[in-house]
Design a protein around this motif. Structure first.
Motif, PDB file in Angstrom:
ATOM      1  N   ILE A  40       4.416  -4.126  -1.659  1.00  0.00           N
ATOM      2  CA  ILE A  40       3.838  -3.160  -2.670  1.00  0.00           C
ATOM      3  C   ILE A  40       2.822  -4.128  -3.524  1.00  0.00           C
ATOM      4  N   ASP A  41       1.686  -3.407  -3.860  1.00  0.00           N
ATOM      5  CA  ASP A  41       0.789  -3.906  -4.668  1.00  0.00           C
ATOM      6  C   ASP A  41       0.066  -3.123  -5.570  1.00  0.00           C
ATOM      7  N   ALA A  42      -0.126  -3.642  -6.794  1.00  0.00           N
ATOM      8  CA  ALA A  42      -0.897  -2.590  -7.957  1.00  0.00           C
ATOM      9  C   ALA A  42      -2.271  -2.284  -7.457  1.00  0.00           C
ATOM     10  N   LEU A  43      -3.045  -3.593  -6.718  1.00  0.00           N
ATOM     11  CA  LEU A  43      -4.567  -3.465  -6.176  1.00  0.00           C
ATOM     12  C   LEU A  43      -4.393  -2.442  -5.059  1.00  0.00           C
ATOM     13  N   ASP A  44      -5.748  -2.112  -4.853  1.00  0.00           N
ATOM     14  CA  ASP A  44      -5.893  -1.155  -3.749  1.00  0.00           C
ATOM     15  C   ASP A  44      -6.113  -1.896  -2.401  1.00  0.00           C
ATOM     16  N   ARG A  45      -5.857  -3.208  -2.432  1.00  0.00           N
ATOM     17  CA  ARG A  45      -6.024  -3.797  -1.005  1.00  0.00           C
ATOM     18  C   ARG A  45      -5.181  -5.124  -0.974  1.00  0.00           C
ATOM     19  N   PRO A  46      -4.815  -5.676  -0.030  1.00  0.00           N
ATOM     20  CA  PRO A  46      -4.210  -6.909   0.075  1.00  0.00           C
ATOM     21  C   PRO A  46      -4.986  -8.089  -0.539  1.00  0.00           C
ATOM     22  N   PHE A  88       2.042  -1.341   4.038  1.00  0.00           N
ATOM     23  CA  PHE A  88       1.414  -1.546   2.561  1.00  0.00           C
ATOM     24  C   PHE A  88       1.661  -0.482   1.803  1.00  0.00           C
ATOM     25  N   HIS A  89       2.054  -0.581   0.745  1.00  0.00           N
ATOM     26  CA  HIS A  89       1.999   0.647  -0.321  1.00  0.00           C
ATOM     27  C   HIS A  89       1.425   0.085  -1.511  1.00  0.00           C
ATOM     28  N   LEU A  90      -0.089   0.425  -1.562  1.00  0.00           N
ATOM     29  CA  LEU A  90      -0.876  -0.138  -2.383  1.00  0.00           C
ATOM     30  C   LEU A  90      -1.386   0.618  -3.379  1.00  0.00           C
ATOM     31  N   SER A  91      -1.950   0.286  -4.637  1.00  0.00           N
ATOM     32  CA  SER A  91      -2.172   0.940  -5.767  1.00  0.00           C
ATOM     33  C   SER A  91      -1.037   1.716  -6.424  1.00  0.00           C
ATOM     34  N   GLN A  92       0.012   0.745  -6.363  1.00  0.00           N
ATOM     35  CA  GLN A  92       1.220   1.447  -7.000  1.00  0.00           C
ATOM     36  C   GLN A  92       2.063   0.084  -7.503  1.00  0.00           C
ATOM     37  N   VAL A  93       2.545   0.040  -8.734  1.00  0.00           N
ATOM     38  CA  VAL A  93       3.443  -0.973  -9.235  1.00  0.00           C
ATOM     39  C   VAL A  93       5.086  -0.680  -8.884  1.00  0.00           C
ATOM     40  N   ALA A  94       5.566  -1.834  -8.515  1.00  0.00           N
ATOM     41  CA  ALA A  94       7.089  -1.862  -8.408  1.00  0.00           C
ATOM     42  C   ALA A  94       7.544  -1.550  -9.706  1.00  0.00           C
ATOM     43  N   GLU A  95       8.366  -0.672  -9.995  1.00  0.00           N
ATOM     44  CA  GLU A  95       8.928  -0.190 -11.108  1.00  0.00           C
ATOM     45  C   GLU A  95      10.134  -0.246 -11.308  1.00  0.00           C
ATOM     46  N   ARG A  96      11.249   0.026 -10.486  1.00  0.00           N
ATOM     47  CA  ARG A  96      12.598   0.072 -10.692  1.00  0.00           C
ATOM     48  C   ARG A  96      13.477  -0.794  -9.527  1.00  0.00           C
ATOM     49  N   LEU A  97      14.284  -1.519  -9.842  1.00  0.00           N
ATOM     50  CA  LEU A  97      15.209  -2.163  -8.882  1.00  0.00           C
ATOM     51  C   LEU A  97      16.527  -1.750  -9.197  1.00  0.00           C
ATOM     52  N   SER A 109       5.548   3.174  -8.992  1.00  0.00           N
ATOM     53  CA  SER A 109       5.037   4.114  -9.897  1.00  0.00           C
ATOM     54  C   SER A 109       4.119   5.369  -9.270  1.00  0.00           C
ATOM     55  N   ALA A 110       4.114   5.198  -7.669  1.00  0.00           N
ATOM     56  CA  ALA A 110       3.553   6.567  -7.159  1.00  0.00           C
ATOM     57  C   ALA A 110       4.939   7.303  -6.536  1.00  0.00           C
ATOM     58  N   GLY A 111       6.110   6.805  -6.804  1.00  0.00           N
ATOM     59  CA  GLY A 111       7.114   7.661  -6.306  1.00  0.00           C
ATOM     60  C   GLY A 111       7.638   7.046  -5.104  1.00  0.00           C
ATOM     61  N   THR A 112       7.266   6.252  -4.387  1.00  0.00           N
ATOM     62  CA  THR A 112       7.520   5.724  -3.143  1.00  0.00           C
ATOM     63  C   THR A 112       9.095   4.964  -3.295  1.00  0.00           C
ATOM     64  N   VAL A 113       9.986   5.480  -2.553  1.00  0.00           N
ATOM     65  CA  VAL A 113      11.094   4.777  -2.694  1.00  0.00           C
ATOM     66  C   VAL A 113      11.454   3.932  -1.196  1.00  0.00           C
ATOM     67  N   LEU A 114      11.980   2.580  -1.633  1.00  0.00           N
ATOM     68  CA  LEU A 114      12.033   1.805  -0.348  1.00  0.00           C
ATOM     69  C   LEU A 114      13.363   1.262  -0.490  1.00  0.00           C
ATOM     70  N   ARG A 115      14.219   1.221   0.719  1.00  0.00           N
ATOM     71  CA  ARG A 115      15.679   0.547   0.432  1.00  0.00           C
ATOM     72  C   ARG A 115      15.754  -0.808   1.422  1.00  0.00           C
ATOM     73  N   ALA A 116      16.100  -1.664   1.237  1.00  0.00           N
ATOM     74  CA  ALA A 116      16.523  -2.891   1.944  1.00  0.00           C
ATOM     75  C   ALA A 116      17.465  -4.033   1.633  1.00  0.00           C
ATOM     76  N   PRO A 117      18.039  -4.712   2.297  1.00  0.00           N
ATOM     77  CA  PRO A 117      18.950  -5.624   1.853  1.00  0.00           C
ATOM     78  C   PRO A 117      18.336  -6.894   1.214  1.00  0.00           C
ATOM     79  N   ASN A 118      16.923  -6.989   1.347  1.00  0.00           N
ATOM     80  CA  ASN A 118      16.223  -8.078   0.692  1.00  0.00           C
ATOM     81  C   ASN A 118      15.078  -7.509  -0.129  1.00  0.00           C
ATOM     82  N   VAL A 119      14.762  -8.094  -1.278  1.00  0.00           N
ATOM     83  CA  VAL A 119      13.827  -7.738  -2.080  1.00  0.00           C
ATOM     84  C   VAL A 119      12.992  -9.254  -2.317  1.00  0.00           C
ATOM     85  N   VAL A 120      11.977  -9.282  -2.150  1.00  0.00           N
ATOM     86  CA  VAL A 120      11.213 -10.547  -2.377  1.00  0.00           C
ATOM     87  C   VAL A 120      10.055 -10.458  -3.475  1.00  0.00           C
ATOM     88  N   ILE A 121      10.142 -11.239  -4.512  1.00  0.00           N
ATOM     89  CA  ILE A 121       9.073 -10.974  -5.545  1.00  0.00           C
ATOM     90  C   ILE A 121       8.059 -12.047  -5.268  1.00  0.00           C
TER      91      ILE A 121
END
Lengths: 343, 107
Positions: A40-46, A88-97, A109-121
């Motif tokens: 996930i990234d706030a920018l529109d490209r990696p 890649f989920h671009l132009s969106q901010v990771a909002e909730r954990l 922030s774009a409403g994408t919902v991801l689920r995983a055993p691991n979250v890496v900041i």
């Protein structure tokens, strides 16, 4: 936990917040261990800071690479990660954990919902957000008559617009909105622009033709009736003037903010995320932090440190993903890894 | 070895040791004063923005085109605005006085 009807939850092995060099390299290390990654990234490209702040500037301290630019490093890291098909989920901010049984759920922030055993900041210096107008009353006008981005061009038709800034965003929107605006005024600190020379030339021709105005100076005050902007004051070398307008679009570039991550219940030290130096795990099980955003005794904010942290983090992430210890293999000699890499 | 004076966002002025050849941003950072300096000297981010005491302005080489581009992005540019990462300290700058701009505020 309640769900919006129709929400699709995407399952993956690792959710990486931040698609900078360290986040991208984590895809490679995770891939060697059979883990699928979503970034996930706030920018529109990696690329993160490498491509946003210093794409053309040389980096000299990547092991084995005597010199490369920020952009070249990112291009190569993406190529290296390609066999593992990162999403890649671009132009969106990771909002909730949120916890979801044994796993984590991240909503953007774009409403994408991801689920995983691991979250890496791997969020570096935080997410890139537009610089705000530092004037009293600006916050109340935001989204109503003060904007930092253009969502719908039609919203600005027939209006008196003031655009502030001297970069590509300011000039591109000046040229795009000028034909439909009732009147457009570009305000910039000095009579030189960092935007593409071609756009600057086009803007100057419009000014010469009397189709728009260019004012050299700094916006010094906002005049509003409630949430409706009526005018801005601009202070220049020849004093202050008032420009009547319906909307102000400010393009002062981007700045980095920690953002919603600050509310994820993670132990912070000076706005950095505290981790251990074995697994680079935070105080929450299965939530890791690597790269510039993590801190531990002796931490150095170097890209190479982030690479090391990514590799070690993946060992523990594998245990959470598959419930067993990973087998250690070298890319040079392992036929299994060769197969994954397509070599 | 000389010193520079740095006024922070609370208006407190600190005297900081200054070694020739180092940037004013580095001197401020190494002294432990709060300065965001996000890109740490790449002339890319505006978070080391300072106002130079007018008395000292003429003693500094003027900003280059890269620095001017970044000064465009500062929250409140003034005639005395500079990026502290682009000012290299030398003995002629002993006593230089700068004031941190709002852009430098750490998160």
């Amino acid at each position: 936990m309640h769900e919006e009807p129709g929400t699709t939850v995407h399952d993956t092995d690792m959710i990486i917040v931040g698609a900078g060099p360290v986040g991208i390299f984590a895809v490679f290390e995770a891939g060697l261990l059979n883990m699928q990654c979503d970034l996930i990234d706030a920018l529109d490209r990696p690329g993160g800071q490498c491509t946003e702040l210093y794409p053309d500037k040389p980096i000299y301290d990547i092991p084995g690479v005597p010199v490369c630019t920020g952009q070249a490093l990112i291009d190569n890291l993406l190529k290296q990660a390609e066999p593992f098909s990162p999403r890649f989920h671009l132009s969106q901010v990771a909002e909730r954990l949120e916890a979801d049984g044994e796993r984590w759920r991240v909503t953007t922030s774009a409403g994408t919902v991801l689920r995983a055993p691991n979250v890496v900041i791997a969020a570096g210096g935080g997410s890139f957000v537009p610089k705000k107008v530092p004037l009293p009353g600006a916050e109340a006008l935001e989204g109503r008559s003060l904007f930092y981005a253009v969502r719908r061009q039609a919203d600005f038709a027939g209006k008196r617009l003031v655009i502030a800034g001297g970069g590509d965003s300011a000039l591109d929107w000046t040229l795009a909105l000028q034909p439909q605006a009732e009147r457009l005024t570009l305000v910039h600190r000095r009579d030189a622009f960092r935007a593409a020379p071609d756009s600057v030339e086009k803007m100057r021709r419009l000014v010469e033709a009397g189709a728009m105005d260019l004012v050299i100076g700094q916006i010094s005050a906002l005049h509003a009736d409630g949430t409706r902007l009526e005018a801005v004051s601009v202070r220049g070398s020849d004093g202050e003037r008032r420009i009547e307008c319906d909307a102000l679009l400010a393009f002062y570039g981007l700045t980095m903010k920690l953002g919603p991550i600050a509310d994820w219940g993670l132990e912070l030290k000076n706005n950095l995320i505290a981790v251990d130096t074995e697994k680079f795990e935070t105080n929450r099980r299965g939530v890791f932090a690597i790269g510039d955003i993590c801190t531990y005794p002796g931490k150095l904010k170097l890209i190479l440190s982030g690479f090391h942290e990514a590799a070690l983090m993946c060992q523990q992430a594998y245990r959470y993903a598959f419930g067993k210890d990973p087998a250690f293999r070298y890319t040079t000699s392992s036929s299994e890894l060769h197969k994954k890499l397509g070599v | 070895m000389g010193t520079i004076r740095v006024t922070d966002l609370e208006g407190v002025t600190h005297t900081v040791e200054a070694e020739p050849g180092r940037s004013v941003m580095e001197l401020i950072y190494d002294a432990g004063l709060p300065i965001k300096a996000a890109c740490f000297g790449c002339c890319s981010c505006s978070t080391c923005h300072v106002y130079v005491d007018p008395e000292w302005l003429d003693k500094l080489p003027p900003p280059g085109p890269d620095e001017e581009d970044i000064l465009d992005m500062t929250a409140e540019p003034r005639d005395t605005s500079r990026l502290s990462c682009q000012i290299t300290y030398n003995d002629a700058l002993d006593g230089l006085h700068v004031t941190l701009a709002e852009d430098t505020r750490p998160d």
